[in-house]
Design a protein around this motif. Structure first.
Motif, PDB file in Angstrom:
ATOM      1  N   ALA A 114       0.796  -1.109   0.117  1.00  0.00           N
ATOM      2  CA  ALA A 114       0.025   0.085   0.149  1.00  0.00           C
ATOM      3  C   ALA A 114       0.773   1.305   0.118  1.00  0.00           C
ATOM      4  O   ALA A 114       0.267   2.243  -0.703  1.00  0.00           O
ATOM      5  CB  ALA A 114      -1.018  -0.137   1.352  1.00  0.00           C
ATOM      6  N   GLU A 115       2.068   1.207   0.818  1.00  0.00           N
ATOM      7  CA  GLU A 115       2.657   2.580   0.856  1.00  0.00           C
ATOM      8  C   GLU A 115       3.405   2.729  -0.474  1.00  0.00           C
ATOM      9  O   GLU A 115       3.477   3.855  -0.871  1.00  0.00           O
ATOM     10  CB  GLU A 115       3.753   2.537   2.098  1.00  0.00           C
ATOM     11  CG  GLU A 115       3.202   2.326   3.351  1.00  0.00           C
ATOM     12  CD  GLU A 115       4.230   2.423   4.545  1.00  0.00           C
ATOM     13  OE1 GLU A 115       5.469   2.529   4.112  1.00  0.00           O
ATOM     14  OE2 GLU A 115       3.891   2.346   5.755  1.00  0.00           O
ATOM     15  N   ALA A 118       0.432   4.199  -2.944  1.00  0.00           N
ATOM     16  CA  ALA A 118       0.231   5.457  -2.583  1.00  0.00           C
ATOM     17  C   ALA A 118       1.168   6.513  -2.862  1.00  0.00           C
ATOM     18  O   ALA A 118       0.955   7.527  -3.317  1.00  0.00           O
ATOM     19  CB  ALA A 118       0.004   5.441  -1.009  1.00  0.00           C
ATOM     20  N   VAL A 121       1.042   6.956  -6.678  1.00  0.00           N
ATOM     21  CA  VAL A 121      -0.121   8.037  -6.781  1.00  0.00           C
ATOM     22  C   VAL A 121      -0.003   9.380  -6.526  1.00  0.00           C
ATOM     23  O   VAL A 121      -0.239  10.433  -7.242  1.00  0.00           O
ATOM     24  CB  VAL A 121      -1.353   7.700  -6.076  1.00  0.00           C
ATOM     25  CG1 VAL A 121      -2.728   8.412  -6.278  1.00  0.00           C
ATOM     26  CG2 VAL A 121      -1.780   6.307  -6.599  1.00  0.00           C
ATOM     27  N   GLN A 122       0.985   9.736  -5.177  1.00  0.00           N
ATOM     28  CA  GLN A 122       1.154  11.044  -4.801  1.00  0.00           C
ATOM     29  C   GLN A 122       2.154  11.478  -5.698  1.00  0.00           C
ATOM     30  O   GLN A 122       2.059  12.712  -6.257  1.00  0.00           O
ATOM     31  CB  GLN A 122       1.738  11.070  -3.322  1.00  0.00           C
ATOM     32  CG  GLN A 122       0.661  10.867  -2.453  1.00  0.00           C
ATOM     33  CD  GLN A 122      -0.086  12.084  -2.067  1.00  0.00           C
ATOM     34  OE1 GLN A 122      -0.789  12.444  -3.082  1.00  0.00           O
ATOM     35  NE2 GLN A 122      -0.060  12.608  -0.821  1.00  0.00           N
ATOM     36  N   VAL A 142      -4.940   1.896   0.449  1.00  0.00           N
ATOM     37  CA  VAL A 142      -4.079   3.065  -0.492  1.00  0.00           C
ATOM     38  C   VAL A 142      -5.107   3.964  -0.359  1.00  0.00           C
ATOM     39  O   VAL A 142      -4.289   5.346   0.048  1.00  0.00           O
ATOM     40  CB  VAL A 142      -3.793   2.640  -1.752  1.00  0.00           C
ATOM     41  CG1 VAL A 142      -3.516   3.630  -2.812  1.00  0.00           C
ATOM     42  CG2 VAL A 142      -2.932   1.566  -1.972  1.00  0.00           C
ATOM     43  N   ALA A 143      -6.397   4.012  -0.347  1.00  0.00           N
ATOM     44  CA  ALA A 143      -7.292   5.088  -0.154  1.00  0.00           C
ATOM     45  C   ALA A 143      -7.038   5.835   1.077  1.00  0.00           C
ATOM     46  O   ALA A 143      -7.062   7.101   1.283  1.00  0.00           O
ATOM     47  CB  ALA A 143      -8.448   4.912  -0.608  1.00  0.00           C
ATOM     48  N   LEU A 145      -4.416   5.627   3.217  1.00  0.00           N
ATOM     49  CA  LEU A 145      -3.158   6.446   3.358  1.00  0.00           C
ATOM     50  C   LEU A 145      -3.095   7.730   2.565  1.00  0.00           C
ATOM     51  O   LEU A 145      -2.821   8.810   2.948  1.00  0.00           O
ATOM     52  CB  LEU A 145      -2.130   5.438   2.677  1.00  0.00           C
ATOM     53  CG  LEU A 145      -1.595   4.299   3.501  1.00  0.00           C
ATOM     54  CD1 LEU A 145      -0.821   3.458   2.770  1.00  0.00           C
ATOM     55  CD2 LEU A 145      -0.930   4.725   4.941  1.00  0.00           C
ATOM     56  N   LEU A 146      -3.505   7.835   1.088  1.00  0.00           N
ATOM     57  CA  LEU A 146      -4.075   8.980   0.534  1.00  0.00           C
ATOM     58  C   LEU A 146      -4.695   9.879   1.160  1.00  0.00           C
ATOM     59  O   LEU A 146      -4.647  11.191   1.331  1.00  0.00           O
ATOM     60  CB  LEU A 146      -4.563   8.729  -0.808  1.00  0.00           C
ATOM     61  CG  LEU A 146      -3.354   7.862  -1.615  1.00  0.00           C
ATOM     62  CD1 LEU A 146      -4.247   7.456  -3.044  1.00  0.00           C
ATOM     63  CD2 LEU A 146      -2.308   8.909  -2.055  1.00  0.00           C
ATOM     64  N   GLN A 149      -3.002  11.830   4.014  1.00  0.00           N
ATOM     65  CA  GLN A 149      -2.289  12.784   3.632  1.00  0.00           C
ATOM     66  C   GLN A 149      -2.965  14.110   2.703  1.00  0.00           C
ATOM     67  O   GLN A 149      -2.252  15.006   2.012  1.00  0.00           O
ATOM     68  CB  GLN A 149      -1.272  12.177   2.454  1.00  0.00           C
ATOM     69  CG  GLN A 149      -0.336  11.110   2.834  1.00  0.00           C
ATOM     70  CD  GLN A 149       0.275  10.434   1.924  1.00  0.00           C
ATOM     71  OE1 GLN A 149       0.668  10.843   0.692  1.00  0.00           O
ATOM     72  NE2 GLN A 149       0.749   9.281   2.318  1.00  0.00           N
ATOM     73  N   SER A 175     -10.025  10.011  -7.438  1.00  0.00           N
ATOM     74  CA  SER A 175     -10.111  11.285  -6.387  1.00  0.00           C
ATOM     75  C   SER A 175     -11.448  11.743  -5.953  1.00  0.00           C
ATOM     76  O   SER A 175     -12.290  11.837  -7.004  1.00  0.00           O
ATOM     77  CB  SER A 175      -9.261  12.064  -6.855  1.00  0.00           C
ATOM     78  OG  SER A 175      -9.281  13.481  -6.181  1.00  0.00           O
TER      79      SER A 175
END
Length: 333
Positions: A114-115, A118, A121-122, A142-143, A145-146, A149, A175
């Protein structure tokens, strides 16, 4: 006479390997696999050319060997030219307000974690993320974690029976800036045969349809399903709707020749990497350099979208999956 017949056979084989579309063979068994790896086949041709050059010393074989060397050289130039004409541009365009940034990445069954997902994605600034072989559990993580942030996404998925096997999952992250989307049931919108596709429509009916797809690989026992899967995805791009499709298509631009409509590459949809000049950069496998691999991961969009940038991301090859991510910046016309 035997030499002439062999020469004609070699010429025909090389023509098919360079441009199978001449005979409508781009989706035929063996040919489909050969044309996928253009530069690899060019490398094999180079080795064969050296072998036949060495045969020039044999008097009885000199004429035949010389002809084969010439044919191989012509093939190498032609196939390399076709490949490079699709572009190796790695420049970056900055997304403007209103652009949609799409990321697609086959994660080989949650392999990167996941990290790492993510992080990509970032790094890419993606608004929509297509994740073949990613489970809903991983997509949700993942969602989360995002969101932590300050970049909230929601996850949609489609999985088949025995979904513990990674390839039987496809997940999409959207998003919240795109609005809300709902995944449509396969019975209503259709489905790829072997590996799942997510088709999501905007709840406000104003945004583009979003599709995360995964046509099956063209292995011998799946050739019919592979062709039908590509035809299904092409049909989504011929319905006169605004649509963005991303995923592991298990096919290159060569395989789509008979499926393009008008100026489209797949149905009416245009391949973002091809349009942006990076269509020759390989996305699979990660153990091969990008110039050698096949670009089988794509982002395509209907004609109301213009690809202002598309890149194959080569900096994540050590994260456990055999595919490279593709990111495209799409601007509405």
């Amino acid at each position: 006479m035997l030499g002439w017949l062999l020469g004609i056979a070699v010429a025909a084989a090389l023509l098919i390997a360079a441009w199978p579309q001449t005979f409508g063979l781009e989706q035929a068994p063996i040919v489909a696999q050969v044309v996928s790896m253009r530069m690899g086949v060019v490398g094999i041709a180079a080795v064969l050319a050296v072998v036949f050059l060495l045969m020039l010393g044999a008097r009885r074989l000199r004429r035949f060997a010389g002809a084969v060397v010439v044919l191989l050289l012509v093939f190498m130039v032609a196939s390399s030219g076709i490949h490079l004409s699709r572009g190796v541009d790695d420049s970056t365009a900055v997304a403007e307000e209103g652009d949609v940034v799409v990321l697609t990445w086959n994660t080989l069954g949650d392999a990167p974690g996941a990290e790492a997902i993510a992080g990509v994605v970032q790094d890419s600034g993606a608004d929509v993320v297509m994740l073949p072989e990613t489970t809903i559990e991983m997509g949700t993580e993942v969602a989360v974690l995002l969101g932590a942030q300050g970049n909230p996404f929601f996850a949609l998925t489609t999985d088949f029976a025995n979904a513990e096997y990674g390839a039987l999952n496809t997940t999409m992250l959207v998003s919240t800036s795109m609005g809300t989307y709902t995944a449509q049931p396969s019975v209503d919108v259709g489905q790829t045969n072997t590996l799942p596709t997510v088709i999501a429509t905007p709840d406000d009916r104003e945004g583009p349809i979003l599709v995360a797809t995964h046509p099956v690989a063209p292995i011998p026992q799946q050739m019919r399903n592979w062709r039908e899967d590509l035809a299904f995805v092409a049909s989504l791009c011929t319905q006169g709707q605004s649509i963005i499709v991303g995923g592991d298509f298990n096919s290159t631009l060569d395989h789509w020749t008979s499926l393009g409509v008008g100026t489209g590459d797949l149905g009416t949809c245009v391949d973002a990497a091809g349009a942006a000049g990076s269509g020759a950069v390989g996305t699979w496998p990660t153990w091969a350099p990008a110039w050698l691999g096949a670009q089988i991961d794509h982002v395509v969009a209907s004609p109301d979208w213009r690809a202002v940038d598309a890149q194959v991301l080569t900096g994540y090859d050590d994260l456990g999956t055999d595919h490279r991510p593709v990111v495209a910046v799409l601007r509405q016309r």
